[in-house]
Scaffold this active site. Structure first.
Site, PDB file in Angstrom:
ATOM      1  N   ARG A 232       3.006 -13.824  -9.332  1.00 31.94           N
ATOM      2  CA  ARG A 232       4.436 -14.054  -9.537  1.00 31.94           C
ATOM      3  C   ARG A 232       4.586 -15.267 -10.450  1.00 31.94           C
ATOM      4  NH1 ARG A 232       4.919  -9.624  -8.139  1.00 31.94           N
ATOM      5  NH2 ARG A 232       6.150  -8.729  -6.461  1.00 31.94           N
ATOM      6  N   GLU A 261      11.179 -14.171 -15.926  1.00 29.99           N
ATOM      7  CA  GLU A 261      10.967 -12.838 -16.504  1.00 29.99           C
ATOM      8  C   GLU A 261      12.127 -11.883 -16.281  1.00 29.99           C
ATOM      9  OE1 GLU A 261       7.430 -11.640 -14.216  1.00 29.99           O
ATOM     10  OE2 GLU A 261       8.641 -10.071 -13.311  1.00 29.99           O
ATOM     11  N   HIS A 293       4.701  -7.731 -16.905  1.00 33.48           N
ATOM     12  CA  HIS A 293       4.585  -7.334 -15.484  1.00 33.48           C
ATOM     13  C   HIS A 293       4.104  -5.881 -15.389  1.00 33.48           C
ATOM     14  CE1 HIS A 293       6.118  -8.648 -11.305  1.00 33.48           C
ATOM     15  NE2 HIS A 293       5.178  -7.733 -11.153  1.00 33.48           N
TER      16      HIS A 293
HETATM   17  P1  NAI Z   1      -2.223  -9.597  -0.084  1.00 31.32           P
HETATM   18  O1  NAI Z   1      -1.087  -9.865   0.861  1.00 31.32           O
HETATM   19  O2  NAI Z   1      -3.219  -8.550   0.256  1.00 31.32           O
HETATM   20  O3  NAI Z   1      -3.029 -10.950  -0.351  1.00 31.32           O
HETATM   21  C1  NAI Z   1      -2.419 -12.181  -0.568  1.00 31.32           C
HETATM   22  C2  NAI Z   1      -3.421 -13.235  -0.132  1.00 31.32           C
HETATM   23  O4  NAI Z   1      -2.876 -14.508  -0.469  1.00 31.32           O
HETATM   24  C3  NAI Z   1      -3.692 -13.231   1.377  1.00 31.32           C
HETATM   25  O5  NAI Z   1      -5.081 -13.222   1.631  1.00 31.32           O
HETATM   26  C4  NAI Z   1      -3.057 -14.522   1.862  1.00 31.32           C
HETATM   27  O6  NAI Z   1      -3.735 -15.110   2.974  1.00 31.32           O
HETATM   28  C5  NAI Z   1      -3.186 -15.371   0.612  1.00 31.32           C
HETATM   29  N1  NAI Z   1      -2.316 -16.540   0.582  1.00 31.32           N
HETATM   30  C6  NAI Z   1      -1.144 -16.738   1.224  1.00 31.32           C
HETATM   31  N2  NAI Z   1      -0.681 -17.966   0.949  1.00 31.32           N
HETATM   32  C7  NAI Z   1      -1.593 -18.546   0.131  1.00 31.32           C
HETATM   33  C8  NAI Z   1      -1.678 -19.824  -0.471  1.00 31.32           C
HETATM   34  N3  NAI Z   1      -0.755 -20.751  -0.273  1.00 31.32           N
HETATM   35  N4  NAI Z   1      -2.735 -20.070  -1.265  1.00 31.32           N
HETATM   36  C9  NAI Z   1      -3.720 -19.139  -1.441  1.00 31.32           C
HETATM   37  N5  NAI Z   1      -3.683 -17.929  -0.881  1.00 31.32           N
HETATM   38  C10 NAI Z   1      -2.630 -17.633  -0.113  1.00 31.32           C
HETATM   39  O7  NAI Z   1      -1.518  -9.297  -1.489  1.00 31.32           O
HETATM   40  P2  NAI Z   1      -2.164  -8.493  -2.703  1.00 31.32           P
HETATM   41  O8  NAI Z   1      -1.887  -7.046  -2.543  1.00 31.32           O
HETATM   42  O9  NAI Z   1      -3.549  -8.958  -2.905  1.00 31.32           O
HETATM   43  O10 NAI Z   1      -1.248  -8.986  -3.923  1.00 31.32           O
HETATM   44  C11 NAI Z   1      -1.346 -10.323  -4.379  1.00 31.32           C
HETATM   45  C12 NAI Z   1      -0.105 -10.632  -5.204  1.00 31.32           C
HETATM   46  O11 NAI Z   1      -0.133  -9.809  -6.383  1.00 31.32           O
HETATM   47  C13 NAI Z   1       1.208 -10.255  -4.507  1.00 31.32           C
HETATM   48  O12 NAI Z   1       1.689 -11.317  -3.770  1.00 31.32           O
HETATM   49  C14 NAI Z   1       2.136  -9.915  -5.652  1.00 31.32           C
HETATM   50  O13 NAI Z   1       2.916 -11.057  -5.926  1.00 31.32           O
HETATM   51  C15 NAI Z   1       1.198  -9.652  -6.822  1.00 31.32           C
HETATM   52  N6  NAI Z   1       1.323  -8.317  -7.380  1.00 31.32           N
HETATM   53  C16 NAI Z   1       1.565  -8.198  -8.730  1.00 31.32           C
HETATM   54  C17 NAI Z   1       1.646  -6.972  -9.330  1.00 31.32           C
HETATM   55  C18 NAI Z   1       1.842  -6.833 -10.809  1.00 31.32           C
HETATM   56  O14 NAI Z   1       2.138  -5.736 -11.309  1.00 31.32           O
HETATM   57  N7  NAI Z   1       1.692  -7.908 -11.584  1.00 31.32           N
HETATM   58  C19 NAI Z   1       1.561  -5.736  -8.534  1.00 31.32           C
HETATM   59  C20 NAI Z   1       1.262  -5.972  -7.127  1.00 31.32           C
HETATM   60  C21 NAI Z   1       1.165  -7.208  -6.580  1.00 31.32           C
END
Ligand code: NAI
Length: 337
Positions: A232, A261, A293
């Site tokens: 994000r 964005e 994105h």
């Molecule tokens: P997820 O929920 O599986 O993993 C997120 C991880 O971040 C978790 O392990 C959590 O413990 C960790 N986390 C939470 N707070 C944190 C902090 N302060 N510092 C470090 N780690 C922390 O989510 P997933 O599926 O891996 O997605 C990650 C991110 O990717 C999403 O939050 C979303 O914003 C982004 N995303 C972007 C897309 C795009 O098209 N650019 C598409 C899908 C997701």
């Protein structure tokens, strides 16, 4: 058939939603406009809305949707920082999301950004089309033996870390909930920031991660660090990033997301004046690569998004539990009160 108001609709969304919605007993009203307090009225007579990352499901929009008859909001994305969940619960709108559709799509895009920047293929592409076959300015760097810092080792981050290891890089990671045993060395965030040659962000945007990479963090980083952000935009203070790109502290940046964005991404604004000077200046740098994105945008992900979104809605209308619910489901006692 229940009617769904589908905001911010693009042609590529329709392929799978058109094919699968009738089977779920749902009729879709596609709307090109984004969901805002002013456009909420377009959901009149619909029992649910389907929304994406830049739609506004805030405290002003939600009661207006409720007045239109909307009882559910189905996000066709994983992140939900654009939703006021407390407001949704208090006005009686249930919110669902697609927690995972293709983490590999996002991880592969992050790696594509990184490899493009480290091997300058974006510059070679434009040069050779002009019949310029000079190699001046195209010297790259290997990922092998570099230290790659992964912030957030959830579904996407863990895959990205695996790819980085495949390139022979050493992975450092920070996550408040580490996945021990994944062959990853977990360290504190400040240590990751100080030691990494590459920092890739894979954590959610929350109040505590807002501007996770700010001026003091950039100051701590290694000279020439490469930054990759597919999570994000507001995880990075964009003005601080720009200043550090200009000073050479940041060697390259691959950004699939940008904190402002919502005003431009997903749209063709090529014939308009761009008022965002920070974005203008980032785009003008040869070592900054911005994509709109699009990390999620693969055939595999689009199909999975449509399947899960429609299944969330089908279950909601059938009165079945929805595993992917973000709001707290009303208990029987609460319903009877
Ligand atoms: P997820 O929920 O599986 O993993 C997120 C991880 O971040 C978790 O392990 C959590 O413990 C960790 N986390 C939470 N707070 C944190 C902090 N302060 N510092 C470090 N780690 C922390 O989510 P997933 O599926 O891996 O997605 C990650 C991110 O990717 C999403 O939050 C979303 O914003 C982004 N995303 C972007 C897309 C795009 O098209 N650019 C598409 C899908 C997701």
């Amino acid at each position: 058939m229940e009617k769904i108001a589908f905001f911010d609709a693009k042609n590529y969304d329709r392929t799978w939603f058109d094919r699968l919605a009738p089977k779920a007993g749902l009729e879709i009203r596609y709307l090109e406009t984004r969901l805002t307090p002013d456009t909420a009225v377009l959901a009149r007579d619909c029992s649910a809305v389907c929304a994406f990352v830049n739609d506004d499901l805030g405290a002003e929009t939600l009661p207006r949707l409720f007045e239109c008859g909307v009882r559910a909001a189905a996000l066709r994305c994983a992140g939900y920082n654009n939703v006021d969940l407390a407001a949704a619960s208090s006005c009686g709108i249930r919110v669902f999301r697609v927690p995972a559709y293709s983490p590999a799509s996002v991880a592969e895009h992050a790696m594509a950004l990184l490899l493009t920047l480290t091997r300058r293929t974006h510059r070679a592409f434009t040069r050779t089309r002009e019949r310029n076959f000079s190699l001046e300015g195209l010297v790259g760097t290997n990922l092998e033996n570099k230290i790659i810092g992964v912030v957030g080792t959830g579904k996407v981050g863990i895959r990205f870390a695996g790819m980085a290891r495949g390139f022979g890089a050493r992975v450092l990671a920070y996550d408040p909930e580490p996945r021990w045993g994944a062959g990853i060395e977990y360290v504190r965030l400040d240590e990751l920031i100080r030691r990494s040659d590459v920092i890739s962000l894979h954590c959610p945007l929350t109040p505590s991660t807002y501007h996770l990479l700010s001026r003091p963090a950039f100051h701590q980083m290694r000279d020439g660090v490469v930054i990759v952000n597919t999570s994000r935009g507001a995880l990075i203070d964009s003005e601080a990033l720009l200043d550090n790109v200009k000073s050479g502290k940041v060697g390259a940046a691959g950004l699939d997301v940008y904190e402002e964005e919502a005003d431009v991404f997903y749209e063709d604004v090529s014939s308009k004046v761009m008022r965002d000077d920070t974005l203008n200046l980032l785009l003008s740098q040869p070592n900054v690569l911005v994509t709109s994105h699009q990390a999620f945008l693969t055939q595999e992900a689009l199909r999975a998004i449509a399947e899960t979104t429609l299944e969330n809605l089908r279950r909601f209308f059938a009165g079945e539990p929805v595993e992917n619910e973000l709001t707290e489901r009303p208990t029987a006692a609460a319903v009877s009160r």
